[in-house]
Every structure is written in C-alpha cells, then in structure tokens.
Design a protein around this motif. Structure first.
Motif, PDB file in Angstrom:
ATOM      1  N   ARG A  13     -19.709  59.285 -57.217  1.00 26.93           N
ATOM      2  CA  ARG A  13     -19.215  57.949 -56.905  1.00 26.93           C
ATOM      3  C   ARG A  13     -18.061  57.643 -57.877  1.00 26.93           C
ATOM      4  O   ARG A  13     -18.107  58.015 -59.051  1.00 26.93           O
ATOM      5  CB  ARG A  13     -20.364  56.950 -57.090  1.00 26.93           C
ATOM      6  CG  ARG A  13     -20.091  55.580 -56.560  1.00 26.93           C
ATOM      7  CD  ARG A  13     -21.286  54.669 -56.774  1.00 26.93           C
ATOM      8  NE  ARG A  13     -21.427  54.450 -58.221  1.00 26.93           N
ATOM      9  CZ  ARG A  13     -22.583  54.255 -58.839  1.00 26.93           C
ATOM     10  NH1 ARG A  13     -23.705  54.255 -58.162  1.00 26.93           N
ATOM     11  NH2 ARG A  13     -22.625  54.057 -60.141  1.00 26.93           N
ATOM     12  N   LEU A  14     -17.019  56.982 -57.403  1.00 25.52           N
ATOM     13  CA  LEU A  14     -15.831  56.751 -58.218  1.00 25.52           C
ATOM     14  C   LEU A  14     -16.119  56.025 -59.520  1.00 25.52           C
ATOM     15  O   LEU A  14     -15.485  56.305 -60.542  1.00 25.52           O
ATOM     16  CB  LEU A  14     -14.780  55.973 -57.415  1.00 25.52           C
ATOM     17  CG  LEU A  14     -14.085  56.756 -56.310  1.00 25.52           C
ATOM     18  CD1 LEU A  14     -13.139  55.861 -55.530  1.00 25.52           C
ATOM     19  CD2 LEU A  14     -13.347  57.956 -56.875  1.00 25.52           C
ATOM     20  N   VAL A  63     -33.852  68.051 -51.856  1.00 27.29           N
ATOM     21  CA  VAL A  63     -32.595  67.961 -51.107  1.00 27.29           C
ATOM     22  C   VAL A  63     -32.576  66.704 -50.246  1.00 27.29           C
ATOM     23  O   VAL A  63     -31.551  66.013 -50.170  1.00 27.29           O
ATOM     24  CB  VAL A  63     -32.364  69.238 -50.268  1.00 27.29           C
ATOM     25  CG1 VAL A  63     -31.226  69.056 -49.271  1.00 27.29           C
ATOM     26  CG2 VAL A  63     -32.081  70.416 -51.192  1.00 27.29           C
ATOM     27  N   GLU A  64     -33.689  66.353 -49.639  1.00 27.35           N
ATOM     28  CA  GLU A  64     -33.758  65.116 -48.849  1.00 27.35           C
ATOM     29  C   GLU A  64     -33.460  63.906 -49.719  1.00 27.35           C
ATOM     30  O   GLU A  64     -32.710  63.007 -49.313  1.00 27.35           O
ATOM     31  CB  GLU A  64     -35.135  64.967 -48.194  1.00 27.35           C
ATOM     32  CG  GLU A  64     -35.348  65.863 -47.004  1.00 27.35           C
ATOM     33  CD  GLU A  64     -36.715  65.650 -46.371  1.00 27.35           C
ATOM     34  OE1 GLU A  64     -37.179  64.488 -46.306  1.00 27.35           O
ATOM     35  OE2 GLU A  64     -37.330  66.644 -45.945  1.00 27.35           O
ATOM     36  N   ARG A  65     -34.037  63.861 -50.930  1.00 26.25           N
ATOM     37  CA  ARG A  65     -33.784  62.741 -51.837  1.00 26.25           C
ATOM     38  C   ARG A  65     -32.320  62.725 -52.291  1.00 26.25           C
ATOM     39  O   ARG A  65     -31.697  61.668 -52.373  1.00 26.25           O
ATOM     40  CB  ARG A  65     -34.699  62.813 -53.064  1.00 26.25           C
ATOM     41  CG  ARG A  65     -36.149  62.522 -52.763  1.00 26.25           C
ATOM     42  CD  ARG A  65     -36.984  62.316 -54.019  1.00 26.25           C
ATOM     43  NE  ARG A  65     -36.853  63.333 -55.043  1.00 26.25           N
ATOM     44  CZ  ARG A  65     -37.604  64.429 -55.141  1.00 26.25           C
ATOM     45  NH1 ARG A  65     -38.564  64.646 -54.246  1.00 26.25           N
ATOM     46  NH2 ARG A  65     -37.424  65.286 -56.124  1.00 26.25           N
ATOM     47  N   MET A  68     -29.788  61.203 -49.915  1.00 27.37           N
ATOM     48  CA  MET A  68     -29.836  59.739 -49.800  1.00 27.37           C
ATOM     49  C   MET A  68     -29.341  59.027 -51.066  1.00 27.37           C
ATOM     50  O   MET A  68     -29.214  57.813 -51.075  1.00 27.37           O
ATOM     51  CB  MET A  68     -31.263  59.293 -49.480  1.00 27.37           C
ATOM     52  CG  MET A  68     -31.739  59.753 -48.116  1.00 27.37           C
ATOM     53  SD  MET A  68     -33.359  59.124 -47.671  1.00 27.37           S
ATOM     54  CE  MET A  68     -34.406  59.986 -48.834  1.00 27.37           C
ATOM     55  N   ASP A  69     -29.038  59.756 -52.105  1.00 28.72           N
ATOM     56  CA  ASP A  69     -28.632  59.162 -53.383  1.00 28.72           C
ATOM     57  C   ASP A  69     -27.202  58.634 -53.274  1.00 28.72           C
ATOM     58  O   ASP A  69     -26.266  59.392 -53.005  1.00 28.72           O
ATOM     59  CB  ASP A  69     -28.731  60.226 -54.485  1.00 28.72           C
ATOM     60  CG  ASP A  69     -28.615  59.646 -55.871  1.00 28.72           C
ATOM     61  OD1 ASP A  69     -27.878  58.646 -56.046  1.00 28.72           O
ATOM     62  OD2 ASP A  69     -29.255  60.190 -56.789  1.00 28.72           O
ATOM     63  N   ALA A  74     -20.421  63.401 -49.870  1.00 30.59           N
ATOM     64  CA  ALA A  74     -19.894  64.705 -49.453  1.00 30.59           C
ATOM     65  C   ALA A  74     -20.823  65.839 -49.890  1.00 30.59           C
ATOM     66  O   ALA A  74     -20.381  66.885 -50.348  1.00 30.59           O
ATOM     67  CB  ALA A  74     -18.475  64.926 -49.978  1.00 30.59           C
ATOM     68  N   PHE A  75     -22.111  65.615 -49.727  1.00 31.12           N
ATOM     69  CA  PHE A  75     -23.132  66.603 -50.087  1.00 31.12           C
ATOM     70  C   PHE A  75     -23.000  67.800 -49.155  1.00 31.12           C
ATOM     71  O   PHE A  75     -23.024  67.656 -47.936  1.00 31.12           O
ATOM     72  CB  PHE A  75     -24.518  65.969 -49.929  1.00 31.12           C
ATOM     73  CG  PHE A  75     -25.652  66.847 -50.364  1.00 31.12           C
ATOM     74  CD1 PHE A  75     -26.207  66.702 -51.613  1.00 31.12           C
ATOM     75  CD2 PHE A  75     -26.176  67.808 -49.516  1.00 31.12           C
ATOM     76  CE1 PHE A  75     -27.267  67.498 -52.014  1.00 31.12           C
ATOM     77  CE2 PHE A  75     -27.222  68.619 -49.909  1.00 31.12           C
ATOM     78  CZ  PHE A  75     -27.778  68.459 -51.169  1.00 31.12           C
TER      79      PHE A  75
END
Length: 135
Positions: A13-14, A63-65, A68-69, A74-75
């Motif tokens: 995140r920026l 990976v699911e968590r 959603m973070d 861009a995961f």
C-alpha cells in the motif's frame, strides 16, 4: 512428510509505514509459528516477495488471508510446488529489507540466506528479486 512451498509477489500500500511493516512481521511470526509455516519475506520499499512453506492446508489458508489483506495489492503467485524438506526451518517468518536494485539486493541476500537453503530455492529468491527490481 511432503510440504508445500509457495512464492508470491505483491505491491505494498502506498502509505505503508514502518509501524505497519513491523506489525506485519510480528503477526506473521506469531501466526506462522502456530500454523507450522516457515519462510522469508522480502521488502524493497514498495514491493513484497514472500516464500512460505508448510503443510498444504496451512499454506492455502495463509494465502487466502494474504489475498484479503488491504496492506498490499497485485498479489501474484509466482511459484508453487511440493518439497521434501524446509528451506527455512528456523524462520517462522524472517523479514529482510533489500535495496531496490537487483545487484545490491542479491549481495544482501547472499549474506543473509541460511546455508541450509537448497540451491534451487536460493536461485528462485535471486531470480524473483531481479523481477522485483524490474517491476
């Protein structure tokens, strides 16, 4: 016991600050230790590269968590495979901050990676670090 290892990249995140990064690291260490996950988290100031390893269900749940973070976007899964042994057995999650330049990052990582890291994983880290520098 067969283990799953997964490597992904994402954009931070920026406005991600040092406190956020410290919180990510502390949470990852705690939860990963509980879930039997080990690995490496690289951060170059704007992007993440993480390698996680553990039981398949534990890695899939993580990976699911992660998807959603809101602290990253861009995961993208870059590598996923089954392995016989861990590359990072002593790291529930080690955070390594690297220079954005590939050559600097490679030199930094060469001194940090445990000697037990398999050559194929070591090359994957170096290769992925290069991709981070290109992005």
């Amino acid at each position: 016991m067969r283990l799953k290892t997964l490597t992904y990249t994402s954009r931070a995140r920026l406005d991600l600050g040092d406190e956020d990064l410290a919180a990510i690291h502390q949470t990852a260490r705690h939860l990963n230790a509980l879930d039997g996950i080990s690995g490496l988290l690289l951060f170059d100031g704007s992007r993440f590269l993480q390698i996680v390893e553990g039981a398949e269900d534990a890695v899939d749940n993580l990976v699911e968590r992660l998807r959603m973070d809101s602290r990253h976007s861009a995961f993208e899964v870059r590598d996923e495979r089954q392995v016989e042994r861990r590359s990072f057995p002593d790291w529930s999650m080690e955070l390594v901050r690297v220079s954005a330049g590939y050559c600097n990052a490679r030199d930094e990582l060469a001194t940090i990676l445990p000697s037990a890291v398999a050559p194929s994983v070591r090359e994957l880290v170096f290769r992925m670090t290069g991709r981070l520098a290109e992005a």
